[in-house]
Design an enzyme around this catalytic site. Structure first.
Site, PDB file in Angstrom:
ATOM      1  N   SER A 266       0.859  -1.213  -0.147  1.00  0.00           N
ATOM      2  CA  SER A 266      -0.043  -0.134  -0.010  1.00  0.00           C
ATOM      3  C   SER A 266       0.748   1.203   0.168  1.00  0.00           C
ATOM      4  CB  SER A 266      -0.891  -0.014   1.215  1.00  0.00           C
ATOM      5  OG  SER A 266      -1.997   1.036   1.176  1.00  0.00           O
ATOM      6  N   ASP A 289      -0.370  -4.270  -3.596  1.00  0.00           N
ATOM      7  CA  ASP A 289      -1.527  -3.377  -3.686  1.00  0.00           C
ATOM      8  C   ASP A 289      -1.145  -1.906  -3.314  1.00  0.00           C
ATOM      9  OD1 ASP A 289      -3.960  -4.637  -4.148  1.00  0.00           O
ATOM     10  OD2 ASP A 289      -4.529  -4.689  -1.955  1.00  0.00           O
ATOM     11  N   HIS A 348      -7.412  -6.008   0.683  1.00  0.00           N
ATOM     12  CA  HIS A 348      -6.293  -5.109   0.942  1.00  0.00           C
ATOM     13  C   HIS A 348      -5.761  -5.665   2.010  1.00  0.00           C
ATOM     14  CE1 HIS A 348      -3.767  -1.848   0.074  1.00  0.00           C
ATOM     15  NE2 HIS A 348      -3.954  -1.259   1.240  1.00  0.00           N
TER      16      HIS A 348
END
Length: 432
Positions: A266, A289, A348
């Site tokens: 992320s 991600d 996620h």
């Protein structure tokens, strides 16, 4: 019935034990043990106690036999470093009106969780130096939140530095401060040292300037982490503020400075990419991600090293994937050094420890896992990561892992599941 103030924490714990039992760890949950040939050691290192120093958890191949370690978890490291981290998780999740109770519950649920890595274990012997990975955590995470990934890499012979960022994006972190005479009290006498906590910065909406500034600090911290590990590799003495008996000499000559990668999840994936653009000692990257909003457009032109993007099915949206095209223009027809895959049935959090810490039913209820079995989802991420790092760094790897990268797995999609406007895709490619 009346309770004294000191009874409140005890009451919280009893409530947690009764109400939250379905969420606690079971035989099919917990940080995944490494599947490589090595057992795993770990240690926390804080070098330079100021905001400009390095703070990381180091995972590495350990000398202890795997069979003996599996039968005795008493030496395993704790997953939750302290209650302050639980409070940070709760704060970011938005439990403002019951923060104390919720933090107590989370602490109760996770304080007994262990990482299958032995604290301060001796380094494994090897005729060749070990490759190196720097790992950058996501927003509201910390140095232990991706232990499943770090343990797996270390079991396959990587030395992994999991950075704890101090840009106020971690759930919590701290520096160590010397106490002056004016600041001293009974708990911290003058001349002593205390932890000075850095809370998470809660940002409303998308603020590019704030996130971009954080990103720059994060990239600097990744570079400093590599500097620290290479300093240990050269045999220079390193002072660890967390352990007076720390001796980094066992790492002398044991790190392969030509086989260095950077990974992240992320915000950490964005951090890995910015670091990759700035520090060419990093030979490749795996971005889990990737959240690319904070990345300046000019960054992509400076990334020449191989990159693998591993996406979950439910996280991405057209604008984010469009930015990925700058890295993987032919995302549906990948090359060996630029790839994008999507794992079906994942969300996620499927790429974090939260997906595997709890029972599967609880993980899904808490939105930590998608429809795909959480352990299988994690293993697909791990195997794809290992396959890519091994291929780019010239290391041996299980041939079956390569099939994940080529889409020879029913749970893996080459490219993205996000619908993109074909004209915008062509325009993006034309601008590269």
């Amino acid at each position: 019935m009346h309770f004294r103030l000191c009874d409140w924490t005890l009451l919280n714990r009893h409530f947690a034990a009764v109400i939250m039992w379905p969420f606690t760890k079971s035989a099919d949950a917990g940080i995944l043990p490494g599947h490589g040939k090595y057992s795993v050691g770990c240690m926390d290192i804080m070098c330079d106690t100021t905001i400009h120093g390095s703070f990381l958890r180091l995972f590495y191949p350990a000398a202890s036999p795997k069979a003996s370690i599996a039968s005795d978890s008493s030496a395993y490291a704790a997953w939750l470093p302290s209650r302050e981290y639980a409070e940070g998780f709760v704060s970011y999740a938005g439990y403002k009106h019951a923060a104390s109770v919720t933090a107590s519950l989370l602490t109760f649920l996770t304080e007994s969780f262990k990482i299958p890595a032995i604290e301060n274990a001796p380094l494994a012997k090897s005729n060749t130096p070990f490759p190196v990975v720097i790992f950058s955590h996501g927003l509201s995470a910390c140095r232990t939140t991706y232990s499943s990934i770090c343990v797996e890499l270390a079991s396959h012979g990587f030395i992994v530095g999991a950075v704890e960022h101090r840009d106020k994006s971690a759930c919590a972190t701290y520096v160590i401060k010397d106490v002056t005479e004016d600041e001293s009290d009974c708990k911290a006498p003058s001349g002593g040292r205390v932890q000075e906590w850095i809370p998470i910065l809660l940002v409303e909406g998308d603020d590019f300037e704030i996130r971009n500034n954080q990103l720059s600090q994060r990239a600097e911290e990744c570079t400093r982490a590599l500097d620290l590990l290479l300093k240990m590799n050269s045999g220079e003495p390193v002072v660890n503020a967390l352990n007076d008996k720390f001796d980094g000499s066992m790492f002398k000559g044991k790190l392969d400075s030509d086989k260095v990668a950077i990974c992240g999840h992320s915000f950490g994936a964005a951090t890995a990419l910015l670091t990759l653009s700035q520090d060419k000692r990093f030979k490749c990257s795996v971005a889990l991600d990737a959240w690319l909003f904070p990345v300046d457009k000019s960054t992509y032109a400076d990334i020449h090293q191989p990159v693998l993007l591993i996406n979950t099915e439910k996280f991405h949206w057209p604008a984010n994937v469009a930015r990925m095209i700058r890295l993987v223009p032919e995302f549906d027809e990948p090359t060996n050094d630029r790839r994008m895959i999507t794992i079906r049935g994942t969300i996620h959090q499927s790429q974090t420890d939260f997906a595997v810490l709890f029972r599967q039913s609880a993980a899904r209820l808490l939105h930590f896992a998608g429809s795909l079995d959480p352990t299988l989802a994690m293993e697909l991420n791990l195997h794809a990561t290992l396959a890519f790092l091994s291929s780019q760094l010239g290391l041996p790897c299980n041939a079956d892992y390569d099939k994940i990268l080529t889409g020879e797995n029913k749970h893996v999609l080459i490219g993205t599941n996000v619908k993109l406007d074909p004209e915008k895709v062509l325009a993006m490619k034309a601008s590269l």
